[in-house]
Design a protein around this motif. Structure first.
Motif, mmCIF file in Angstrom:
data_model
loop_
_atom_site.group_PDB
_atom_site.id
_atom_site.type_symbol
_atom_site.label_atom_id
_atom_site.label_comp_id
_atom_site.label_asym_id
_atom_site.label_seq_id
_atom_site.Cartn_x
_atom_site.Cartn_y
_atom_site.Cartn_z
ATOM 1 N N ARG A 20 0.856 -1.330 -0.472
ATOM 2 C CA ARG A 20 0.294 0.008 0.358
ATOM 3 C C ARG A 20 0.971 1.217 -0.213
ATOM 4 N NH1 ARG A 20 -5.332 -1.307 -0.108
ATOM 5 N NH2 ARG A 20 -5.359 -3.040 0.227
ATOM 6 N N ILE A 21 0.866 2.251 -1.349
ATOM 7 C CA ILE A 21 2.431 3.055 -1.625
ATOM 8 C C ILE A 21 1.873 4.475 -0.464
ATOM 9 C CG2 ILE A 21 3.009 4.926 -3.080
ATOM 10 C CD1 ILE A 21 2.517 2.454 -5.793
ATOM 11 N N GLY A 22 0.225 4.676 -0.200
ATOM 12 C CA GLY A 22 0.260 5.846 0.810
ATOM 13 C C GLY A 22 0.708 6.514 -0.012
ATOM 14 N N ALA A 23 1.982 7.258 0.987
ATOM 15 C CA ALA A 23 2.610 8.761 0.527
ATOM 16 C C ALA A 23 4.264 8.270 0.687
ATOM 17 C CB ALA A 23 2.731 9.617 1.824
ATOM 18 N N ASN A 24 4.265 7.106 -0.178
ATOM 19 C CA ASN A 24 5.986 6.303 -0.023
ATOM 20 C C ASN A 24 6.069 6.124 -1.297
ATOM 21 O OD1 ASN A 24 6.146 6.648 2.654
ATOM 22 N ND2 ASN A 24 4.267 4.463 2.833
ATOM 23 N N ALA A 25 5.693 6.286 -2.598
ATOM 24 C CA ALA A 25 6.022 6.620 -3.892
ATOM 25 C C ALA A 25 7.539 6.873 -4.412
ATOM 26 C CB ALA A 25 4.613 6.685 -4.844
ATOM 27 N N ALA A 26 7.822 7.649 -3.387
ATOM 28 C CA ALA A 26 8.877 8.219 -3.820
ATOM 29 C C ALA A 26 10.437 6.904 -4.245
ATOM 30 C CB ALA A 26 9.338 9.343 -3.388
ATOM 31 N N ALA A 27 10.093 5.870 -3.064
ATOM 32 C CA ALA A 27 11.218 5.268 -2.623
ATOM 33 C C ALA A 27 11.262 3.464 -3.800
ATOM 34 C CB ALA A 27 11.266 4.635 -1.307
ATOM 35 N N LEU A 28 10.301 3.442 -3.895
ATOM 36 C CA LEU A 28 9.736 2.501 -4.728
ATOM 37 C C LEU A 28 10.728 2.653 -6.273
ATOM 38 C CD1 LEU A 28 5.814 1.654 -4.693
ATOM 39 C CD2 LEU A 28 7.565 1.297 -3.689
ATOM 40 N N PRO A 29 10.494 3.350 -6.907
ATOM 41 C CA PRO A 29 11.650 3.050 -8.447
ATOM 42 C C PRO A 29 13.429 2.553 -7.881
ATOM 43 C CG PRO A 29 10.519 5.563 -8.013
ATOM 44 C CD PRO A 29 9.778 4.857 -7.161
ATOM 45 N N LEU A 147 21.778 6.532 -0.415
ATOM 46 C CA LEU A 147 20.445 7.330 -0.724
ATOM 47 C C LEU A 147 19.297 7.070 0.682
ATOM 48 C CD1 LEU A 147 19.169 6.032 -4.425
ATOM 49 C CD2 LEU A 147 19.211 8.529 -3.014
ATOM 50 N N VAL A 148 18.571 8.323 1.054
ATOM 51 C CA VAL A 148 17.713 8.151 2.755
ATOM 52 C C VAL A 148 16.429 8.016 1.697
ATOM 53 C CG1 VAL A 148 17.292 8.452 4.686
ATOM 54 C CG2 VAL A 148 19.577 8.105 3.993
ATOM 55 N N PHE A 149 15.415 7.248 2.915
ATOM 56 C CA PHE A 149 13.654 7.824 2.155
ATOM 57 C C PHE A 149 13.136 6.958 3.809
ATOM 58 C CE2 PHE A 149 15.605 6.650 -1.685
ATOM 59 C CZ PHE A 149 14.958 7.492 -2.347
ATOM 60 N N GLN A 150 12.437 8.276 3.947
ATOM 61 C CA GLN A 150 11.456 8.469 5.026
ATOM 62 C C GLN A 150 9.820 7.866 4.816
ATOM 63 O OE1 GLN A 150 10.893 11.607 6.868
ATOM 64 N NE2 GLN A 150 9.226 10.664 8.955
ATOM 65 N N LEU A 151 9.844 6.328 5.317
ATOM 66 C CA LEU A 151 8.589 6.214 5.036
ATOM 67 C C LEU A 151 6.848 6.537 6.066
ATOM 68 C CD1 LEU A 151 8.982 2.483 3.860
ATOM 69 C CD2 LEU A 151 9.525 3.882 2.596
ATOM 70 N N GLN A 152 6.172 6.918 5.469
ATOM 71 C CA GLN A 152 4.740 7.487 5.479
ATOM 72 C C GLN A 152 4.162 6.719 6.043
ATOM 73 O OE1 GLN A 152 5.254 10.251 7.852
ATOM 74 N NE2 GLN A 152 6.811 11.305 6.745
ATOM 75 N N PRO A 153 3.637 5.882 7.879
ATOM 76 C CA PRO A 153 2.596 4.956 8.371
ATOM 77 C C PRO A 153 0.928 5.431 7.101
ATOM 78 C CG PRO A 153 3.281 5.672 10.073
ATOM 79 C CD PRO A 153 3.985 6.775 9.245
ATOM 80 N N LEU A 154 0.222 4.763 6.885
ATOM 81 C CA LEU A 154 -0.648 4.864 6.534
ATOM 82 C C LEU A 154 -1.550 6.168 7.007
ATOM 83 C CD1 LEU A 154 -1.382 1.546 4.423
ATOM 84 C CD2 LEU A 154 -0.236 2.777 3.083
ATOM 85 N N ALA A 155 -2.165 6.518 5.973
ATOM 86 C CA ALA A 155 -2.702 7.330 6.472
ATOM 87 C C ALA A 155 -4.995 6.646 7.433
ATOM 88 C CB ALA A 155 -4.276 8.853 5.248
#
Length: 228
Positions: A20-29, A147-155
């Motif tokens: 479930r991507i939510g606000a975390n799309a930037a990390a996927l590529p 590369l560092v990505f912060q992941l956010q919990p789902l809304a």
């Protein structure tokens, strides 16, 4: 009369397709780039609170890599120590970096250096950003220089959707009022909620009852009344 509880069907294995991507799309590529040659040699780190999807994504990378005939080395904070570097590894995964004990920090540093020498990426995850990791400095700095990505919990709306979908997969009808009741009283990270849904599934089957608020109260509060 209570019904014998049957084994609960396991949830789907972690994959990119069921994340479930939510606000975390930037990390996927960046994560998906690890699956293709030439693989990037830059370290990649995911950090965020429990339930934000870190371990799901690590397992998704590992599974997708296996589908191409390759393997990932893995060191978890609470898992066994690898025997040493394996020539079949295409990347190194470090999970729960904030909780690595001194021995695992030493092993992680040694493996990190070996991966760097071979031009292979290191994929790590932690609940804290690199600057706050309670690790030896040489390991902490290496984990954080790429590369560092912060992941956010789902809304909340996304959490509700996940609960409905997973309940439907199990054949449970989870009404909005039951979801509201659970979310007011339980931690909202998906790991906790999925474990709780396992318990709800088993309890409802045992008592042969629909999932209602009285049933949830009886299960979670230890009430002696018969669930409605």
């Amino acid at each position: 009369m209570r019904q014998l509880t049957l084994p609960i069907a396991p949830g789907p294995a972690p994959r990119f397709e069921n994340f479930r991507i939510g606000a975390n799309a930037a990390a996927l590529p960046a994560l998906q780039a690890l699956l293709h040659r030439p693989r990037p040699s830059t370290p990649l780190m995911l950090w965020g609170p429990a339930g934000s999807g870190k371990s799901h994504l690590l397992h998704a990378v590992e599974a997708a890599l296996a589908e191409t005939g390759h393997r990932a080395g893995r060191l978890d904070a609470g898992g066994p120590l690898p025997a040493g570097w394996d020539e079949r590894w295409a990347l190194l995964i470090l999970d729960g970096a904030e909780a690595l004990d001194p021995l695992r920090q030493h092993v992680a540093f040694t493996l990190f250096v070996e991966a760097s020498t071979r031009g292979l990426p290191v994929l790590s995850a932690a609940r804290l950003p690199p600057v706050d990791l309670p690790l030896r400095e040489d390991l902490r700095s290496r984990l954080g220089w790429g590369l560092v990505f912060q992941l956010q919990p789902l809304a909340d709306a996304e959490v509700r959707e996940v609960l409905r979908d997973e309940a439907a997969r199990r054949g449970l009808k989870l009404q909005d009022e039951a979801i509201d009741w659970l979310l007011l009283r339980q931690a909202r990270d998906l790991g906790t909620l999925m474990d709780l849904l396992d318990r709800v599934d088993a309890y409802a089957l045992e008592h042969q009852r629909a999932v209602t608020i009285p049933l949830l109260r009886a299960m979670l509060g230890g009430w002696t009344e018969t669930p409605d």
